[in-house]
Design a protein around this motif. Structure first.
Motif, mmCIF file in Angstrom:
data_model
loop_
_atom_site.group_PDB
_atom_site.id
_atom_site.type_symbol
_atom_site.label_atom_id
_atom_site.label_comp_id
_atom_site.label_asym_id
_atom_site.label_seq_id
_atom_site.Cartn_x
_atom_site.Cartn_y
_atom_site.Cartn_z
ATOM 1 N N LEU A 119 -23.335 -123.619 29.023
ATOM 2 C CA LEU A 119 -24.015 -123.227 27.785
ATOM 3 C C LEU A 119 -23.101 -122.373 26.903
ATOM 4 O O LEU A 119 -22.975 -122.607 25.697
ATOM 5 N N LEU A 120 -22.438 -121.415 27.514
ATOM 6 C CA LEU A 120 -21.542 -120.527 26.782
ATOM 7 C C LEU A 120 -20.348 -121.288 26.206
ATOM 8 O O LEU A 120 -19.932 -121.047 25.070
ATOM 9 N N SER A 121 -19.810 -122.240 26.972
ATOM 10 C CA SER A 121 -18.660 -123.007 26.470
ATOM 11 C C SER A 121 -19.066 -123.923 25.316
ATOM 12 O O SER A 121 -18.272 -124.180 24.418
ATOM 13 N N LEU A 130 -14.617 -124.456 29.065
ATOM 14 C CA LEU A 130 -15.512 -124.365 30.222
ATOM 15 C C LEU A 130 -14.851 -123.568 31.344
ATOM 16 O O LEU A 130 -15.484 -122.715 31.964
ATOM 17 N N GLN A 131 -13.577 -123.812 31.590
ATOM 18 C CA GLN A 131 -12.864 -123.075 32.631
ATOM 19 C C GLN A 131 -12.786 -121.587 32.291
ATOM 20 O O GLN A 131 -12.967 -120.728 33.161
ATOM 21 N N ASP A 175 -12.261 -112.974 22.760
ATOM 22 C CA ASP A 175 -12.874 -112.080 21.782
ATOM 23 C C ASP A 175 -14.286 -112.563 21.445
ATOM 24 O O ASP A 175 -15.227 -111.768 21.379
ATOM 25 N N ILE A 176 -14.438 -113.864 21.272
ATOM 26 C CA ILE A 176 -15.767 -114.423 21.002
ATOM 27 C C ILE A 176 -16.679 -114.244 22.216
ATOM 28 O O ILE A 176 -17.845 -113.871 22.080
ATOM 29 N N LEU A 177 -16.139 -114.492 23.419
ATOM 30 C CA LEU A 177 -16.950 -114.311 24.623
ATOM 31 C C LEU A 177 -17.425 -112.864 24.765
ATOM 32 O O LEU A 177 -18.572 -112.613 25.150
ATOM 33 N N LEU A 178 -16.565 -111.924 24.432
ATOM 34 C CA LEU A 178 -16.964 -110.510 24.505
ATOM 35 C C LEU A 178 -18.005 -110.158 23.451
ATOM 36 O O LEU A 178 -18.839 -109.277 23.671
#
Length: 91
Positions: free
Chosen positions: A29-31, A49-50, A74-77
């Motif tokens: 979902l996050l990827s 995804l990895q 940076d986006i994930l954080l």
């Protein structure tokens, strides 16, 4: 071939500790969000995804991810601010 109890116990321990299905589902979902924001095509989707699996697994275990990939992490954080990432630059 007989089932070895130690192997069965190890598999149960691993699944209880790391919860691979939960982590992989959240990472997928996050990827998807990351790929949409970054405009990735086929090759970039697998890499995203990895990265997401690594990020979420490190978060679950209380570890820090060391990476030079500032743009994705940076986006994930921003999406999950409780994650911990340490960035570096190559000279």
């Amino acid at each position: 071939m007989p089932v070895v109890p130690e192997t069965t116990n190890l598999i149960r321990w691993f699944c209880a500790k790391f919860k691979p299905a939960l982590t992989l589902g959240r990472a997928a979902l996050l990827s998807g969000i990351l790929c949409r924001l970054q405009g990735y095509e086929k090759d970039g989707k697998l890499r995203a995804l990895q990265d997401c699996v690594l990020f979420l697994q490190a978060q679950r275990l209380g570890l820090v991810v060391l990476t030079a990939n500032v743009s994705d992490y940076d986006i994930l954080l921003q999406l999950i601010p409780t994650g911990r990432v340490l960035f570096y630059r190559c000279k």
